[in-house]
Design a protein around this motif. Structure first.
Motif, PDB file in Angstrom:
ATOM      1  N   ILE A  47      37.643  23.401  43.151  1.00 58.45           N
ATOM      2  CA  ILE A  47      38.461  23.967  42.080  1.00 58.45           C
ATOM      3  C   ILE A  47      39.427  24.953  42.704  1.00 58.45           C
ATOM      4  O   ILE A  47      39.009  25.939  43.317  1.00 58.45           O
ATOM      5  CB  ILE A  47      37.600  24.677  41.024  1.00 58.45           C
ATOM      6  N   LYS A  48      40.699  24.691  42.579  1.00 59.96           N
ATOM      7  CA  LYS A  48      41.712  25.531  43.209  1.00 59.96           C
ATOM      8  C   LYS A  48      41.969  26.770  42.348  1.00 59.96           C
ATOM      9  O   LYS A  48      42.986  26.900  41.666  1.00 59.96           O
ATOM     10  CB  LYS A  48      43.013  24.745  43.418  1.00 59.96           C
ATOM     11  N   LEU A  49      40.996  27.689  42.367  1.00 57.48           N
ATOM     12  CA  LEU A  49      41.163  28.934  41.630  1.00 57.48           C
ATOM     13  C   LEU A  49      42.450  29.624  42.073  1.00 57.48           C
ATOM     14  O   LEU A  49      42.828  29.563  43.257  1.00 57.48           O
ATOM     15  CB  LEU A  49      39.965  29.856  41.870  1.00 57.48           C
ATOM     16  N   VAL A  50      43.109  30.276  41.134  1.00 61.32           N
ATOM     17  CA  VAL A  50      44.412  30.887  41.417  1.00 61.32           C
ATOM     18  C   VAL A  50      44.244  32.391  41.582  1.00 61.32           C
ATOM     19  O   VAL A  50      43.764  33.079  40.683  1.00 61.32           O
ATOM     20  CB  VAL A  50      45.408  30.571  40.287  1.00 61.32           C
ATOM     21  N   HIS A  51      44.641  32.867  42.746  1.00 66.70           N
ATOM     22  CA  HIS A  51      44.533  34.286  43.093  1.00 66.70           C
ATOM     23  C   HIS A  51      45.640  35.084  42.407  1.00 66.70           C
ATOM     24  O   HIS A  51      46.799  34.669  42.418  1.00 66.70           O
ATOM     25  CB  HIS A  51      44.629  34.429  44.609  1.00 66.70           C
ATOM     26  N   ILE A  52      45.282  36.218  41.822  1.00 65.90           N
ATOM     27  CA  ILE A  52      46.262  37.115  41.213  1.00 65.90           C
ATOM     28  C   ILE A  52      46.497  38.282  42.169  1.00 65.90           C
ATOM     29  O   ILE A  52      45.642  39.170  42.300  1.00 65.90           O
ATOM     30  CB  ILE A  52      45.776  37.640  39.849  1.00 65.90           C
ATOM     31  N   PRO A  53      47.614  38.322  42.868  1.00 66.61           N
ATOM     32  CA  PRO A  53      47.859  39.419  43.807  1.00 66.61           C
ATOM     33  C   PRO A  53      47.990  40.748  43.070  1.00 66.61           C
ATOM     34  O   PRO A  53      48.656  40.854  42.049  1.00 66.61           O
ATOM     35  CB  PRO A  53      49.185  39.023  44.475  1.00 66.61           C
ATOM     36  N   LEU A  54      47.346  41.767  43.596  1.00 64.80           N
ATOM     37  CA  LEU A  54      47.473  43.135  43.101  1.00 64.80           C
ATOM     38  C   LEU A  54      48.470  43.867  44.000  1.00 64.80           C
ATOM     39  O   LEU A  54      48.990  43.277  44.963  1.00 64.80           O
ATOM     40  CB  LEU A  54      46.094  43.798  43.112  1.00 64.80           C
ATOM     41  N   PRO A  55      48.793  45.134  43.726  1.00 61.94           N
ATOM     42  CA  PRO A  55      49.714  45.856  44.621  1.00 61.94           C
ATOM     43  C   PRO A  55      49.290  45.689  46.075  1.00 61.94           C
ATOM     44  O   PRO A  55      48.109  45.797  46.406  1.00 61.94           O
ATOM     45  CB  PRO A  55      49.591  47.298  44.148  1.00 61.94           C
TER      46      PRO A  55
END
Length: 317
Positions: free
Chosen positions: A222-230
Motif C-alpha cells: 500500500i503506497k501510503l502517502v507521506h505528509i511533509p511537515l516543516p
C-alpha cells in the motif's frame, strides 16, 4: 524508532551445528579470539527489527555455533541492558543521541558497531485513496480543514492522529500543539494494530492519518502517502516541548556492549559486519508477517538467495 521500559521476555534458542565452520576462526591482529558462547540480543517491538534478528541469529547459530538469547525489550530498556550486562547487542538503533551520550560517552559501557544499511524515515501518512480524493490534504497547513473527517470516539472531539506502540519515540503530541492543529493522538497499541488500521482504511475508504515509517513491508503493498511537515534542520527537535519540524531522517546503526566487543567474540565481528538494504529487510519482515514463517525459516529463505552478501559478514577465518 522508539523507547521506554518494559518487562523482558526471554527466548533461548538452542545451540545448533556449525554450518560452514570447518575452519578455525582466526582473530584480527591484536585480538585474542574466544569461542562464541552465548550472545544476548535485544528485540525491539517492530517487525523490521525482528527481521534483522532473524538473519543475524540464524548465522550466529549455524555459522559460528553460538547460543542466542533473544530478549523482547523497548528501546530504553535495551540500552539499560547494555549497562547491566543483560544485553550484548542492539541491531537497529534509531538515533537516540541522548542515550549515546549517556551510555557511550559518559558511562563508556557501549560502543557503536556501524550502520545497518537501512534508511529510516518517520512521519505522518494517509492512505492512497485520501490523497487522490483530497489532493491538498498532503500539505500539513490544510490538515485543520479536514480535521472533522478524522474524528473518532477516542479523539475528544478533534481529529484523530493514530499512533502505533506507545513505546515508540514520537513528537506527535508536541507537533500537533506547536503547529496549531486540531488533532489529538490516539494509540493503536502495537505495530500490528497500526498496520491493520491502514489496511482497513484503504480497503474501506475510511479516513485515517497516522504515524508510520520506513523501512516497513506494508509500503510495498500500500503506497501510503507521506505528509511533509516543516523541513527538518539539525537541532530543530532538540526540545521535545517546542519541536515544530518534521522527523529526522536516520541512517540506522548498531550498538553493542563494550565488554562484549572487547572479549574477542566472533559474534561481535559478524554483528559489526552485518549490513543490508531496506528491500532486504522488508522481504524478511513480510515473510514473517504475511507468510507467517518462523524467524528461522524467513531468515533461511533470504540467506539461501543472498549467499554472496552474507558471506561478507562472517569473521575472518
Amino acid at each position: 524508532m522508539r523507547a521506554r521500559t518494559a518487562a523482558a521476555l526471554v527466548s533461548v534458542l538452542a545451540l545448533t551445528a556449525c554450518g560452514n565452520s570447518s575452519e578455525a576462526i582466526v582473530a584480527p591482529p591484536g585480538v585474542e579470539r574466544t569461542p562464541c558462547g552465548t550472545v544476548s540480543i535485544a528485540v525491539n517491538p517492530w517487525v523490521g527489527y525482528a527481521a534483522n534478528v532473524a538473519v543475524v541469529s540464524y548465522l550466529l547459530k549455524q555459522e559460528l555455533g553460538c547460543t542466542v538469547v533473544e530478549k523482547d525489550l523497548t528501546e530504553d530498556a535495551s540500552w539499560e541492558g547494555l549497562a547491566s550486562g543483560e544485553v550484548d547487542a542492539i541491531l537497529e538503533n534509531w538515533g537516540h543521541d541522548d542515550l549515546k551520550k549517556t551510555y557511550i560517552d559518559d558511562k563508556k559501557v557501549a560502543v557503536e558497531q556501524g550502520l545497518t544499511g537501512n534508511k529510516g524515515v518517520i512521519g505522518w501518512y494517509v492512505p492512497p485513496w485520501m490523497a487522490k480524493e483530497y489532493p491538498d490534504i498532503t500539505k500539513w497547513k490544510n490538515l485543520n480543514k479536514y480535521a472533522d473527517k478524522f474524528k473518532t470516539s477516542k479523539s475528544d472531539g478533534k481529529g484523530q492522529l493514530l499512533g502505533g506502540d506507545p513505546s515508540f519515540v514520537t513528537n506527535d503530541a508536541s507537533l500537533i500543539k506547536n503547529l496549531k492543529l486540531d488533532f489529538s493522538v490516539v494509540y493503536a497499541g502495537s505495530e500490528d494494530a497500526l498496520i491493520a488500521e491502514f489496511q482497513r482504511a484503504e480497503k474501506d475508504k475510511k479516513p485515517l492519518i497516522g504515524y508510520f515509517y520506513t523501512p516497513q513491508w506494508l509500503l510495498s503493498e500500500i503506497k501510503l502517502v507521506h505528509i511533509p511537515l516543516p523541513i527538518y534542520k539539525p537541532g530543530c527537535d532538540s526540545d521535545p516541548k517546542t519541536v515544530a519540524c518534521d522527523y529526522q531522517p536516520y541512517d540506522l546503526d548498531k550498538i553493542a556492549r563494550k565488554s562484549f566487543v572487547d572479549s574477542g567474540s566472533p559474534a561481535a565481528d559478524l554483528i559489526k559486519n552485518f549490513r543490508w538494504t531496506n528491500d532486504d529487510q522488508n522481504e524478511v519482515a513480510r515473510d514473517i508477517t504475511v507468510k507467517k514463517l518462523s524467524r528461522d525459516d524467513a531468515a533461511k529463505r533470504w540467506l539461501d538467495a543472498n549467499r554472496a552478501t552474507w558471506q561478507e559478514w562472517l569473521p575472518a577465518r
